[in-house]
Design a protein around this motif. Sequence first.
Motif, PDB file in Angstrom:
ATOM      1  N   ARG A  49      28.199 -89.514 100.757  1.00 50.11           N
ATOM      2  CA  ARG A  49      27.274 -90.523 101.257  1.00 50.11           C
ATOM      3  C   ARG A  49      26.532 -90.004 102.487  1.00 50.11           C
ATOM      4  NH1 ARG A  49      27.498 -95.980 100.294  1.00 50.11           N
ATOM      5  NH2 ARG A  49      29.587 -95.696  99.426  1.00 50.11           N
ATOM      6  N   ASN A  50      27.214 -89.198 103.285  1.00 49.58           N
ATOM      7  CA  ASN A  50      26.579 -88.638 104.486  1.00 49.58           C
ATOM      8  C   ASN A  50      25.412 -87.731 104.121  1.00 49.58           C
ATOM      9  OD1 ASN A  50      26.489 -87.963 107.424  1.00 49.58           O
ATOM     10  ND2 ASN A  50      27.091 -85.943 106.673  1.00 49.58           N
ATOM     11  N   ILE A  51      25.539 -87.007 103.017  1.00 51.55           N
ATOM     12  CA  ILE A  51      24.438 -86.143 102.564  1.00 51.55           C
ATOM     13  C   ILE A  51      23.204 -86.995 102.286  1.00 51.55           C
ATOM     14  CG2 ILE A  51      23.681 -84.470 100.850  1.00 51.55           C
ATOM     15  CD1 ILE A  51      25.916 -83.425 102.545  1.00 51.55           C
ATOM     16  N   SER A  52      23.389 -88.112 101.587  1.00 48.74           N
ATOM     17  CA  SER A  52      22.265 -89.000 101.272  1.00 48.74           C
ATOM     18  C   SER A  52      21.667 -89.599 102.534  1.00 48.74           C
ATOM     19  CB  SER A  52      22.730 -90.127 100.337  1.00 48.74           C
ATOM     20  OG  SER A  52      23.265 -89.606  99.143  1.00 48.74           O
ATOM     21  N   VAL A  53      22.520 -89.978 103.481  1.00 51.84           N
ATOM     22  CA  VAL A  53      22.043 -90.586 104.725  1.00 51.84           C
ATOM     23  C   VAL A  53      21.229 -89.585 105.534  1.00 51.84           C
ATOM     24  CG1 VAL A  53      22.778 -91.517 106.955  1.00 51.84           C
ATOM     25  CG2 VAL A  53      23.871 -92.301 104.857  1.00 51.84           C
ATOM     26  N   GLN A  54      21.705 -88.350 105.616  1.00 51.69           N
ATOM     27  CA  GLN A  54      20.981 -87.335 106.379  1.00 51.69           C
ATOM     28  C   GLN A  54      19.650 -86.984 105.719  1.00 51.69           C
ATOM     29  OE1 GLN A  54      21.934 -86.626 109.353  1.00 51.69           O
ATOM     30  NE2 GLN A  54      23.930 -87.630 109.147  1.00 51.69           N
ATOM     31  N   VAL A  55      19.623 -86.948 104.391  1.00 43.99           N
ATOM     32  CA  VAL A  55      18.360 -86.691 103.677  1.00 43.99           C
ATOM     33  C   VAL A  55      17.404 -87.855 103.888  1.00 43.99           C
ATOM     34  CG1 VAL A  55      17.295 -86.383 101.418  1.00 43.99           C
ATOM     35  CG2 VAL A  55      19.413 -85.183 101.960  1.00 43.99           C
ATOM     36  N   LEU A  56      17.916 -89.090 103.831  1.00 43.91           N
ATOM     37  CA  LEU A  56      17.071 -90.256 104.068  1.00 43.91           C
ATOM     38  C   LEU A  56      16.473 -90.216 105.468  1.00 43.91           C
ATOM     39  CD1 LEU A  56      15.955 -93.053 103.361  1.00 43.91           C
ATOM     40  CD2 LEU A  56      18.102 -94.029 104.169  1.00 43.91           C
ATOM     41  N   ARG A  57      17.289 -89.876 106.439  1.00 49.42           N
ATOM     42  CA  ARG A  57      16.775 -89.788 107.807  1.00 49.42           C
ATOM     43  C   ARG A  57      15.667 -88.748 107.896  1.00 49.42           C
ATOM     44  NH1 ARG A  57      19.948 -87.513 113.196  1.00 49.42           N
ATOM     45  NH2 ARG A  57      18.212 -87.802 114.631  1.00 49.42           N
ATOM     46  N   ALA A  58      15.865 -87.594 107.234  1.00 48.28           N
ATOM     47  CA  ALA A  58      14.851 -86.539 107.271  1.00 48.28           C
ATOM     48  C   ALA A  58      13.552 -87.009 106.626  1.00 48.28           C
ATOM     49  CB  ALA A  58      15.378 -85.289 106.566  1.00 48.28           C
ATOM     50  N   LEU A  59      13.652 -87.713 105.500  1.00 46.31           N
ATOM     51  CA  LEU A  59      12.449 -88.193 104.821  1.00 46.31           C
ATOM     52  C   LEU A  59      11.699 -89.210 105.676  1.00 46.31           C
ATOM     53  CD1 LEU A  59      13.694 -88.609 101.127  1.00 46.31           C
ATOM     54  CD2 LEU A  59      12.420 -86.704 102.125  1.00 46.31           C
ATOM     55  N   LEU A  60      12.437 -90.093 106.346  1.00 49.19           N
ATOM     56  CA  LEU A  60      11.789 -91.097 107.199  1.00 49.19           C
ATOM     57  C   LEU A  60      11.178 -90.453 108.440  1.00 49.19           C
ATOM     58  CD1 LEU A  60      14.387 -94.020 106.958  1.00 49.19           C
ATOM     59  CD2 LEU A  60      12.200 -93.793 105.768  1.00 49.19           C
ATOM     60  N   GLU A  61      11.884 -89.478 109.016  1.00 47.62           N
ATOM     61  CA  GLU A  61      11.331 -88.751 110.164  1.00 47.62           C
ATOM     62  C   GLU A  61      10.061 -88.011 109.755  1.00 47.62           C
ATOM     63  OE1 GLU A  61      12.282 -88.557 113.320  1.00 47.62           O
ATOM     64  OE2 GLU A  61      14.281 -89.432 113.347  1.00 47.62           O
ATOM     65  N   ASN A  62      10.103 -87.421 108.556  1.00 48.36           N
ATOM     66  CA  ASN A  62       8.929 -86.712 108.044  1.00 48.36           C
ATOM     67  C   ASN A  62       7.749 -87.643 107.850  1.00 48.36           C
ATOM     68  OD1 ASN A  62       9.629 -84.048 108.013  1.00 48.36           O
ATOM     69  ND2 ASN A  62       9.777 -83.861 105.803  1.00 48.36           N
ATOM     70  N   SER A  63       8.021 -88.828 107.325  1.00 48.96           N
ATOM     71  CA  SER A  63       6.953 -89.791 107.079  1.00 48.96           C
ATOM     72  C   SER A  63       6.260 -90.179 108.374  1.00 48.96           C
ATOM     73  CB  SER A  63       7.516 -91.034 106.381  1.00 48.96           C
ATOM     74  OG  SER A  63       6.503 -91.983 106.130  1.00 48.96           O
ATOM     75  N   ALA A  64       7.051 -90.510 109.396  1.00 45.04           N
ATOM     76  CA  ALA A  64       6.471 -90.866 110.690  1.00 45.04           C
ATOM     77  C   ALA A  64       5.742 -89.674 111.310  1.00 45.04           C
ATOM     78  CB  ALA A  64       7.565 -91.364 111.634  1.00 45.04           C
ATOM     79  N   SER A  65       6.327 -88.491 111.196  1.00 43.39           N
ATOM     80  CA  SER A  65       5.699 -87.292 111.764  1.00 43.39           C
ATOM     81  C   SER A  65       4.384 -86.981 111.064  1.00 43.39           C
ATOM     82  CB  SER A  65       6.648 -86.091 111.641  1.00 43.39           C
ATOM     83  OG  SER A  65       7.824 -86.297 112.386  1.00 43.39           O
ATOM     84  N   PHE A  66       4.359 -87.180 109.737  1.00 46.80           N
ATOM     85  CA  PHE A  66       3.133 -86.900 108.984  1.00 46.80           C
ATOM     86  C   PHE A  66       1.994 -87.790 109.446  1.00 46.80           C
ATOM     87  CE2 PHE A  66       0.348 -88.160 105.476  1.00 46.80           C
ATOM     88  CZ  PHE A  66      -0.213 -86.939 105.157  1.00 46.80           C
ATOM     89  N   TYR A  67       2.241 -89.091 109.539  1.00 43.20           N
ATOM     90  CA  TYR A  67       1.173 -90.001 109.944  1.00 43.20           C
ATOM     91  C   TYR A  67       0.765 -89.766 111.400  1.00 43.20           C
ATOM     92  CZ  TYR A  67       1.867 -92.525 105.597  1.00 43.20           C
ATOM     93  OH  TYR A  67       1.945 -92.858 104.258  1.00 43.20           O
TER      94      TYR A  67
END
Length: 295
Positions: A230-248
């Motif tokens: 579950r931690n793997i999924s949580v860390q990937v989710l955090r990365a995707l959300l950080e990426n989304s904010a960073s992209f915009y």
Amino acid sequence: MPSLKDLKNRIDSVRSTQKITKAMQMVAAAKLRRAQEAAEAARPYAERMGKVLAALGAVYDGQENAPALLGGTGKDQVHLLVVATGERGLAGGFNSSIARLARDHAQKLISQGKTVKILTVGRKGHDILRRQYPELIVDTFNFREVKQVGFTQAQQVADKVLELFAAGEFDVATLYFAKFGSVISQVPTAHQLIPAKLEKLEAEGEVDAPAVPYEYEPSEEAIVEDLLPRNISVQVLRALLENSASFYGAQMSAMDNATRNAGEMINKLQLSYNRQRQAQITKELIEIISGAEAL
């Protein structure tokens, strides 16, 4: 020298481009707020998940029967680089900075004689890395049609990583993304997924023995084995959300710069247009005066 008509056409063309970049800036600014809130909301959960695992992982300290996701395979020969970038461009150096960090790490590992495999998340990262390492890319995920990335997409990536690990395809997995700081600050970051990186928390003294003993049901070992995937999924989710904010944030900054540059170009073209028009009028006046004097 371009004619007055050519200059006027160029001015109109740059004005049209300026309107587009201004509109894209406003759209990015509107989406940034929601993406930033999602990224900031995911941080405490991901960090707390790491602390809980670090506390529970102390059970396996120095033991050989630690779960593979926690203790690793005992080898450091094959590395999987999970590179998460954006699906679109027009965001300055956002995508290239993440890919550059992963590429530098890959080159370092290859120079040490290690095997490197790459899993890309996002079309832009795939396009950048396949130019230099087409044979190293084992799979890619494209979420271009997804309006807002969430746990579903993170779970897909995590399942693929776990599948490759279970098949013995790699020993160490590292996730690359951009951590959102501000509109003008997106920090390329590398986070080790497998084996779970818990030493940092212990070194900082954040994992202390609780003042009150806890009883776990089921056992601590069972909880750790359930939390690690579950931690793997949580860390990937955090990365995707950080990426989304960073992209915009990066796109908003890039479009703002493009809008201002277009304004400066319009001013220069308008100045050239006015000078050439004045020169043409002066020339025509001289021709009229000369003709009148000749008569």
